[in-house]
Design a protein around this motif. Structure first.
Motif, PDB file in Angstrom:
ATOM      1  N   ARG B 251      95.627  60.381  90.096  1.00  0.00           N
ATOM      2  CA  ARG B 251      94.924  60.641  88.833  1.00  0.00           C
ATOM      3  C   ARG B 251      94.454  62.094  88.756  1.00  0.00           C
ATOM      4  O   ARG B 251      94.471  62.691  87.683  1.00  0.00           O
ATOM      5  CB  ARG B 251      93.756  59.665  88.666  1.00  0.00           C
ATOM      6  CG  ARG B 251      94.199  58.212  88.494  1.00  0.00           C
ATOM      7  CD  ARG B 251      93.045  57.290  88.183  1.00  0.00           C
ATOM      8  NE  ARG B 251      92.587  57.449  86.817  1.00  0.00           N
ATOM      9  CZ  ARG B 251      93.057  56.779  85.772  1.00  0.00           C
ATOM     10  NH1 ARG B 251      94.013  55.881  85.933  1.00  0.00           N
ATOM     11  NH2 ARG B 251      92.586  57.006  84.560  1.00  0.00           N
ATOM     12  N   ARG B 252      94.028  62.663  89.878  1.00  0.00           N
ATOM     13  CA  ARG B 252      93.678  64.096  89.869  1.00  0.00           C
ATOM     14  C   ARG B 252      94.891  64.938  89.459  1.00  0.00           C
ATOM     15  O   ARG B 252      94.756  66.015  88.911  1.00  0.00           O
ATOM     16  CB  ARG B 252      93.216  64.556  91.261  1.00  0.00           C
ATOM     17  CG  ARG B 252      91.806  64.137  91.650  1.00  0.00           C
ATOM     18  CD  ARG B 252      91.248  65.018  92.760  1.00  0.00           C
ATOM     19  NE  ARG B 252      91.994  64.963  93.995  1.00  0.00           N
ATOM     20  CZ  ARG B 252      91.797  64.095  94.973  1.00  0.00           C
ATOM     21  NH1 ARG B 252      90.853  63.172  94.861  1.00  0.00           N
ATOM     22  NH2 ARG B 252      92.520  64.135  96.081  1.00  0.00           N
ATOM     23  N   SER B 253      96.064  64.418  89.773  1.00  0.00           N
ATOM     24  CA  SER B 253      97.296  65.154  89.486  1.00  0.00           C
ATOM     25  C   SER B 253      97.846  64.820  88.111  1.00  0.00           C
ATOM     26  O   SER B 253      98.922  65.308  87.748  1.00  0.00           O
ATOM     27  CB  SER B 253      98.353  64.814  90.550  1.00  0.00           C
ATOM     28  OG  SER B 253      97.851  65.038  91.851  1.00  0.00           O
ATOM     29  N   VAL B 348      88.183  59.186  88.787  1.00  0.00           N
ATOM     30  CA  VAL B 348      87.879  60.428  89.488  1.00  0.00           C
ATOM     31  C   VAL B 348      86.638  61.064  88.872  1.00  0.00           C
ATOM     32  O   VAL B 348      86.542  61.168  87.644  1.00  0.00           O
ATOM     33  CB  VAL B 348      89.087  61.386  89.394  1.00  0.00           C
ATOM     34  CG1 VAL B 348      88.732  62.752  89.951  1.00  0.00           C
ATOM     35  CG2 VAL B 348      90.274  60.811  90.151  1.00  0.00           C
ATOM     36  N   PHE B 349      85.690  61.440  89.713  1.00  0.00           N
ATOM     37  CA  PHE B 349      84.490  62.123  89.226  1.00  0.00           C
ATOM     38  C   PHE B 349      84.893  63.557  88.854  1.00  0.00           C
ATOM     39  O   PHE B 349      85.394  64.301  89.701  1.00  0.00           O
ATOM     40  CB  PHE B 349      83.430  62.127  90.328  1.00  0.00           C
ATOM     41  CG  PHE B 349      82.099  62.669  89.888  1.00  0.00           C
ATOM     42  CD1 PHE B 349      81.420  62.124  88.816  1.00  0.00           C
ATOM     43  CD2 PHE B 349      81.511  63.733  90.558  1.00  0.00           C
ATOM     44  CE1 PHE B 349      80.191  62.618  88.414  1.00  0.00           C
ATOM     45  CE2 PHE B 349      80.283  64.238  90.174  1.00  0.00           C
ATOM     46  CZ  PHE B 349      79.625  63.673  89.092  1.00  0.00           C
ATOM     47  N   PRO B 350      84.660  63.953  87.599  1.00  0.00           N
ATOM     48  CA  PRO B 350      85.237  65.217  87.136  1.00  0.00           C
ATOM     49  C   PRO B 350      84.804  66.440  87.951  1.00  0.00           C
ATOM     50  O   PRO B 350      85.605  67.334  88.189  1.00  0.00           O
ATOM     51  CB  PRO B 350      84.732  65.327  85.687  1.00  0.00           C
ATOM     52  CG  PRO B 350      84.431  63.938  85.276  1.00  0.00           C
ATOM     53  CD  PRO B 350      83.971  63.226  86.514  1.00  0.00           C
ATOM     54  N   LEU B 351      83.555  66.488  88.373  1.00  0.00           N
ATOM     55  CA  LEU B 351      83.089  67.704  89.040  1.00  0.00           C
ATOM     56  C   LEU B 351      83.712  67.930  90.406  1.00  0.00           C
ATOM     57  O   LEU B 351      83.935  69.062  90.827  1.00  0.00           O
ATOM     58  CB  LEU B 351      81.567  67.652  89.207  1.00  0.00           C
ATOM     59  CG  LEU B 351      80.735  68.040  87.989  1.00  0.00           C
ATOM     60  CD1 LEU B 351      79.275  67.805  88.277  1.00  0.00           C
ATOM     61  CD2 LEU B 351      80.975  69.504  87.641  1.00  0.00           C
ATOM     62  N   THR B 352      83.949  66.855  91.121  1.00  0.00           N
ATOM     63  CA  THR B 352      84.351  66.999  92.516  1.00  0.00           C
ATOM     64  C   THR B 352      85.711  66.404  92.845  1.00  0.00           C
ATOM     65  O   THR B 352      86.234  66.652  93.928  1.00  0.00           O
ATOM     66  CB  THR B 352      83.331  66.304  93.436  1.00  0.00           C
ATOM     67  OG1 THR B 352      83.280  64.929  93.073  1.00  0.00           O
ATOM     68  CG2 THR B 352      81.956  66.924  93.297  1.00  0.00           C
ATOM     69  N   GLY B 353      86.250  65.602  91.970  1.00  0.00           N
ATOM     70  CA  GLY B 353      87.505  64.933  92.279  1.00  0.00           C
ATOM     71  C   GLY B 353      87.329  63.732  93.190  1.00  0.00           C
ATOM     72  O   GLY B 353      88.312  63.138  93.629  1.00  0.00           O
ATOM     73  N   GLU B 354      86.081  63.349  93.475  1.00  0.00           N
ATOM     74  CA  GLU B 354      85.848  62.183  94.335  1.00  0.00           C
ATOM     75  C   GLU B 354      86.232  60.898  93.596  1.00  0.00           C
ATOM     76  O   GLU B 354      86.118  60.820  92.373  1.00  0.00           O
ATOM     77  CB  GLU B 354      84.364  62.099  94.715  1.00  0.00           C
ATOM     78  CG  GLU B 354      83.911  63.209  95.632  1.00  0.00           C
ATOM     79  CD  GLU B 354      82.395  63.308  95.698  1.00  0.00           C
ATOM     80  OE1 GLU B 354      81.876  63.413  96.801  1.00  0.00           O
ATOM     81  OE2 GLU B 354      81.743  63.292  94.644  1.00  0.00           O
ATOM     82  N   ALA B 355      86.649  59.906  94.389  1.00  0.00           N
ATOM     83  CA  ALA B 355      87.005  58.616  93.803  1.00  0.00           C
ATOM     84  C   ALA B 355      85.736  57.867  93.417  1.00  0.00           C
ATOM     85  O   ALA B 355      84.787  57.800  94.203  1.00  0.00           O
ATOM     86  CB  ALA B 355      87.811  57.797  94.805  1.00  0.00           C
ATOM     87  N   VAL B 356      85.727  57.317  92.220  1.00  0.00           N
ATOM     88  CA  VAL B 356      84.639  56.444  91.781  1.00  0.00           C
ATOM     89  C   VAL B 356      85.244  55.061  91.585  1.00  0.00           C
ATOM     90  O   VAL B 356      86.150  54.887  90.773  1.00  0.00           O
ATOM     91  CB  VAL B 356      84.014  56.938  90.461  1.00  0.00           C
ATOM     92  CG1 VAL B 356      82.876  56.024  90.043  1.00  0.00           C
ATOM     93  CG2 VAL B 356      83.536  58.374  90.606  1.00  0.00           C
ATOM     94  N   VAL B 357      84.752  54.103  92.348  1.00  0.00           N
ATOM     95  CA  VAL B 357      85.355  52.771  92.358  1.00  0.00           C
ATOM     96  C   VAL B 357      84.412  51.795  91.665  1.00  0.00           C
ATOM     97  O   VAL B 357      83.196  51.814  91.912  1.00  0.00           O
ATOM     98  CB  VAL B 357      85.623  52.294  93.805  1.00  0.00           C
ATOM     99  CG1 VAL B 357      86.434  51.009  93.794  1.00  0.00           C
ATOM    100  CG2 VAL B 357      86.339  53.371  94.592  1.00  0.00           C
TER     101      VAL B 357
END
Lengths: 185, 487
Positions: B251-253, B348-357
């Motif tokens: 998703r980041r990609s 994906v959390f927009p600021l960091t690209g971390e996964a939000v589940v």
């Protein structure tokens, strides 16, 4: 080949998707994949830890952790000091390792926790004596509000895990015999 | 040949992730003569002398120090590995073959092609000796498992010993300490011996592609000297980062077709059980039995035990329950796990690209867990338990079978349960049904010529079992298919 988006904060910031990836919105079932993501190339995520102030609420977390350390087993003074230090380090490290999307609201909640003590005691949590700190933590633990309980639960879980599984505490627990009676039965 | 000028690497195959799927895929591809680079976000840590459930291990081996919640009506604690070897370094190494009924359901629901039990059995036959998949002799069964078995047998319930990917010490008949056959001790050394290059501390941020071909990945490599960006050019890319990180990377990609929309988990409710004699659960091997009487919807079993884990289970009613800790040697930890009935999401959390589940427990999930609590309690009382302490926000204690059976009549509210899970899958399901699936029957991402997935994310649905075996078999199958097609 890749170009990173510079930012005045000195870190590379991922722009909100609506701004930087208009060509690749969520695709519904059956839709084709995008064939190119060059526009997204400029979007590189930052490392969340790089924007966290290391000492945020550290003093507050230390006091909360101290209020949550179990009374049992009783350790020698030197051992107790060492174990407490290790527990505090672990709790702080865990909070620091949290994903940023949780770290921000959690630290806001910690600030509220500290300030809201004024309503009950006329002083912030940090200004209370140890006994009142324990009572205040306990009141949040048993609160009817899930957010309050969850906030304490996270630190309490870290404290219990790191305290009771600490090698010195385990050694003490192993020395002690289990109680003869089971008053919980 | 892999080329490397410090800022850019070129390789024939990039494997992202070094866990159950990534390790076996990398070894298979490297042994076939391809140049392989394995990018692993976590560090390389020798776990052979390490207990992997300690606070120290949480900091070193677990993503976010073990604090990766699944958000929802009731937040669910989730842990995954973030180290060389991935979650195989921190799991209990339980090994189960995918049941035929599950494969059949996957074929029907998602149109997975060529997924016959026979084909998969030959893959299991090949992998199991490498992992030393073993069972314990009955004389070596730990007491916490023996009481559980006794209770289930008294009730006439079907019970299975679950083998583990761990060597057995022939002298003591126990699982050898530190001999778990994780990826870092099995397939990763094989991959390296065949020439694969492992980059640890290398987090792939995104994939770049054009006209349906991935051209390169951009990664951040972290080390003692700080972080630097690395470009990895690859002819082919296998993403094997697990059910959470794989969809997050895609998703980041910008790859979002059926990606991260159908996460399945096994929510787990724990119970601490007090017996009238010593179990010394902290000294023994992990509990090894599972009750399969109520499978596939429900599995009952034993859990990792330390005084710390016990305290965390008791902590929802800490004021009432902390005194029971003095009897910790007479206690064991057990669980009821259900198949989730809903689908969760990975974003994906927009600021960091971390996964939000996110996963919201359904009424059906809550009903299954209530039933699981009742049945597990009944088995534990039949096995000699004198009191139970469920991870619920009241009641703090259950003292009778009749009290357990009350949970068969009603449904526990989600907010009262303190749940956890170690199993996540199905976030990028495989199959030929393009309405549901993100990848084809062999893990190739739709509309991409050189992008493959080989990890828990491709399982079409919850398998209802410990998934490591299924993940490895499917990853081997995907790598073999790739090799067959590339020749």
């Amino acid at each position: 080949m890749s170009e990173r988006a510079g930012c005045s904060l000195g870190v590379d910031v991922a722009l909100p998707e609506a701004v930087c990836v208009p060509a690749v919105r969520d695709i519904t079932y059956g839709d084709r994949q995008p064939t190119e993501n060059q526009q997204v190339d400029k979007r590189v995520a930052i490392d969340g830890s790089s924007v966290r102030p290391g000492a945020a609420n550290e003093g507050l977390v230390r006091r909360m952790a101290m209020a949550l350390i179990p009374d049992e087993p009783v350790l020698d003074r030197d051992q107790a000091v060492r174990v407490e230090q290790d527990v505090l380090e672990f709790v702080l490290a865990e909070l620091q390792a949290m994903p940023l999307y949780l770290w921000i609201p959690y630290n806001c909640a910690l600030v509220c926790f500290n300030v809201l003590a004024v309503c009950r005691y006329g002083s912030t949590f940090l200004g209370l004596d140890q006994e009142r700190q324990r009572a205040y933590v306990q009141s949040w633990t048993g609160s009817g509000m899930r957010l309050k309980r969850d906030m304490i639960r996270l630190i309490r879980s870290c404290v219990l895990l790191s305290y009771l599984d600490h090698p010195l505490v385990l050694a003490r627990l192993e020395q002690e015999q289990p109680g003869a009676g089971h008053d919980q039965r | 040949m892999t080329r490397d000028d410090g800022k850019r690497i070129s390789t024939q195959v990039l494997v992202i992730g070094s866990g159950a799927g990534g390790a076996i895929a990398a070894a298979t591809l490297a042994e076939a003569g391809l140049s392989v680079v394995i990018a692993e976000e976590g560090s390389e840590i020798d776990t052979s002398a390490m207990e992997t459930h300690t606070p120290e291990a949480m900091r070193l081996l677990y993503r976010n120090g073990g604090l990766s919640p699944i958000l929802g009506r009731s937040n669910i604690a989730f842990v995954e590995g973030c180290c060389v070897g991935g979650s195989t370094e921190i799991n209990s190494a339980f090994w189960q073959r995918t049941p035929e009924v599950v494969l059949d359901a996957w074929r029907r629901s998602h149109g997975v092609a060529d997924l016959s039990p026979e084909a998969l059995a030959s893959l299991f036959d090949e992998i199991e000796p490498v992992l030393h998949v073993s069972s314990l002799k009955s004389a070596a069964v730990p007491e916490s498992s023996a009481v559980f078995r006794s209770g289930a047998e008294k009730l006439g319930w079907r019970l299975e010993e679950i083998p583990r990917a761990q060597k057995v010490d022939l002298a003591s008949s126990q699982f050898s300490a530190g001999a778990k056959q994780s990826a870092s001790r099995t397939y990763l050394p094989r991959a390296r011996a065949a020439g694969a290059r492992l980059l640890s501390g290398c987090r792939v941020e995104r994939l770049h592609y054009r006209d349906g071909r991935v051209s390169h990945a951009v990664a951040i490599v972290s080390g003692p000297q700080g972080s630097r960006e690395l470009e990895i050019e690859a002819d082919n890319v296998f993403v094997c980062a697990g059910a959470i990180q794989t969809p997050a990377l895609l998703r980041r990609s910008g790859i979002k077709g059926n990606v991260g929309n159908s996460l399945r988990i096994h929510p787990m409710l724990k119970i601490a059980a007090l017996f009238d004699h010593r179990l010394d659960s902290h000294r023994s091997a992990l509990p090894i039995y599972q009750v399969k009487e109520f499978w596939p919807e429900l599995t009952l079993g034993g859990s990792v035990f330390t005084p710390g884990f016990l305290a965390v289970t008791l902590s929802d009613n800490w004021a009432e329950n902390q005194s029971v800790l003095k009897d910790w040697r007479n206690m064991g930890l057990y669980y009821a796990a259900c198949r989730s009935s809903r689908r969760g999401t990975v974003r994906v959390f927009p600021l960091t690209g971390e996964a939000v589940v996110r996963y919201d427990l359904s009424e059906e999930d809550c009903a299954r867990l209530s039933r699981g609590l009742a049945l597990l309690g009944e088995a534990l009382f039949a096995g000699g338990a004198v009191a139970l302490y469920p991870a619920l926000r009241s009641p703090p204690r259950i003292t009778s079978v009749a009290q357990c059976r009350e949970y068969l009549k009603g449904t526990l509210p989600a907010a009262r349960m303190n749940l956890s899970t170690v199993h996540a899958f199905s976030s990028c399901p495989m199959g030929e049904n393009r309405r549901l699936c993100a990848v084809d029957s062999y893990g190739k991402v739709f509309d991409f010529a050189n992008l493959y997935l080989a990890d828990a994310s491709v399982l079409p649905d919850s398998p209802g079992i410990n998934p490591q075996g299924t993940i490895m078999a499917l990853a081997l199958r995907a790598a073999r298919r790739f090799l067959a097609g590339s020749r």
